[in-house]
Design a protein around this motif. Structure first.
Motif, short mmCIF file in Angstrom:
data_model
loop_
_atom_site.label_atom_id
_atom_site.label_comp_id
_atom_site.label_asym_id
_atom_site.label_seq_id
_atom_site.Cartn_x
_atom_site.Cartn_y
_atom_site.Cartn_z
N ILE A 128 1.04 -1.14 -0.35
CA ILE A 128 0.14 -0.22 0.02
C ILE A 128 1.16 1.39 -0.01
CG2 ILE A 128 -1.73 1.16 1.42
CD1 ILE A 128 -2.74 -1.99 2.63
N THR A 129 0.76 2.09 -0.95
CA THR A 129 1.66 2.98 -1.06
C THR A 129 0.98 4.63 -1.00
OG1 THR A 129 1.55 3.08 -3.35
CG2 THR A 129 3.17 1.93 -3.13
N ALA A 130 -0.36 4.42 -0.90
CA ALA A 130 -1.11 5.51 -0.45
C ALA A 130 -2.74 4.86 0.00
CB ALA A 130 -2.16 6.64 -1.63
N LEU A 131 -3.03 5.95 1.29
CA LEU A 131 -4.28 6.47 1.50
C LEU A 131 -4.60 6.95 2.46
CD1 LEU A 131 -4.70 3.02 3.93
CD2 LEU A 131 -5.05 5.20 4.96
N GLU A 132 -6.23 7.01 2.28
CA GLU A 132 -6.78 8.66 2.23
C GLU A 132 -8.49 7.67 3.24
OE1 GLU A 132 -7.04 12.96 1.66
OE2 GLU A 132 -8.23 11.24 -0.41
N LEU A 133 -8.99 8.58 4.14
CA LEU A 133 -10.40 8.37 4.34
C LEU A 133 -10.96 9.53 4.65
CD1 LEU A 133 -12.20 6.72 6.16
CD2 LEU A 133 -11.57 8.16 8.30
N ARG A 134 -11.70 9.99 3.83
CA ARG A 134 -12.76 11.13 2.96
C ARG A 134 -13.65 10.84 2.70
NH1 ARG A 134 -11.05 13.99 -2.62
NH2 ARG A 134 -9.58 12.53 -3.27
N THR A 135 -14.98 11.97 2.81
CA THR A 135 -16.15 12.01 2.33
C THR A 135 -15.51 12.54 1.00
OG1 THR A 135 -17.70 12.07 4.23
CG2 THR A 135 -18.75 12.47 2.28
N LEU A 136 -16.86 11.69 -0.26
CA LEU A 136 -15.93 12.13 -1.47
C LEU A 136 -17.59 12.50 -2.29
CD1 LEU A 136 -15.19 8.77 -3.51
CD2 LEU A 136 -13.84 10.75 -2.59
N ASP A 137 -17.04 14.47 -2.68
CA ASP A 137 -18.34 15.14 -3.47
C ASP A 137 -18.62 14.51 -3.75
OD1 ASP A 137 -15.96 16.29 -5.33
OD2 ASP A 137 -15.60 17.72 -3.51
N ASP A 163 -25.51 8.88 -4.58
CA ASP A 163 -25.96 9.46 -3.55
C ASP A 163 -25.25 8.80 -2.31
OD1 ASP A 163 -27.42 10.94 -4.33
OD2 ASP A 163 -29.30 10.07 -4.39
N PHE A 164 -25.18 7.54 -2.79
CA PHE A 164 -24.69 6.34 -1.76
C PHE A 164 -22.93 6.07 -1.64
CE2 PHE A 164 -21.55 2.22 -2.26
CZ PHE A 164 -22.15 1.90 -0.81
N MET A 165 -22.38 6.60 -2.72
CA MET A 165 -21.11 6.40 -2.18
C MET A 165 -20.93 7.72 -2.10
SD MET A 165 -18.82 4.62 -3.89
CE MET A 165 -17.78 5.02 -4.23
N SER A 166 -21.48 8.59 -1.98
CA SER A 166 -21.19 10.69 -0.89
C SER A 166 -21.76 10.17 0.60
CB SER A 166 -21.73 11.90 -2.10
OG SER A 166 -22.80 11.69 -2.29
N SER A 167 -22.74 9.23 0.17
CA SER A 167 -23.53 9.17 1.87
C SER A 167 -22.62 8.63 2.81
CB SER A 167 -24.33 8.15 1.39
OG SER A 167 -23.06 6.72 1.39
N GLY A 168 -21.39 8.95 2.91
CA GLY A 168 -19.86 8.21 4.24
C GLY A 168 -18.73 8.26 3.22
N PRO A 169 -17.90 8.61 4.81
CA PRO A 169 -16.65 8.65 3.99
C PRO A 169 -16.44 7.51 3.30
CG PRO A 169 -16.78 8.76 6.79
CD PRO A 169 -17.81 8.65 6.14
N VAL A 170 -15.30 7.32 2.47
CA VAL A 170 -14.55 6.47 1.94
C VAL A 170 -13.49 6.08 2.07
CG1 VAL A 170 -13.82 5.55 -0.91
CG2 VAL A 170 -15.92 6.54 -0.43
#
Ligand code: CMP
Length: 137
Positions: A34-43, A65-72
């Motif tokens: 794993i060379t990059a990793l981030e948690l964020r809610t997508l717009d 709607d689903f993909m922006s419903s919470g952090p990814v």
């Protein structure tokens, strides 16, 4: 052949506490890193770029709607045949069709909420990595 791929752990994976389980399956593979990793809610802007090929399809709006419903959790994974390999770990898009032992087969519920995205080709991987990690060359 060493490759890199963009992996997303979708909002259902985060809400259901499956991040550790899924990352463990990826990390268990020898020669993958794993060379990059981030948690964020997508717009919606990011999702429109990421899902450009699906804009206008019947499942597009519910998908956004689903993909922006919470952090990814977004990750870049590098290693031997990692594009094909992460897709094999994930299993087919439809969780009902996904075999036991695959992430979607073991934990999936419905086609939209299928826990994980993984790039489907080297071209997709490079395009998607630029969207999620613009600072990485
Ligand atoms: P993924 O393969 O990561 O990228 C496209 C996503 O669209 C897919 O995962 C599912 O989340 C969603 N998707 C694809 N086909 C359908 C469908 N027929 N109905 C609902 N969602 C879908």
């Amino acid at each position: 052949m060493s490759q890199r791929t963009l992996v997303l752990l979708k909002p259902d994976a985060v809400k259901r506490g499956l991040i550790g389980e899924i990352i463990r399956r990826i990390e268990r593979k020898a020669n993958w890193t794993i060379t990059a990793l981030e948690l964020r809610t997508l717009d919606r802007g990011v999702l429109e770029q990421h899902y450009a090929e699906h804009v206008g399809k019947p499942f597009y709006e519910p998908l956004v709607d689903f993909m922006s419903s919470g952090p990814v959790v977004s990750l870049v994974v590098e290693g031997e045949r990692v594009i094909e390999g992460v897709r094999a770990l994930a299993g087919p898009t439809d969780p009902i069709a996904a075999p036991s032992g695959s992430i979607r087969g073991d934990f999936g519920t419905i086609t939209r909420e299928n826990l994980i995205h993984a790039s489907d080709s080297e071209e997709s991987a490079e395009r998607e990595i630029k969207i999620f990690f613009p600072g990485i060359s």
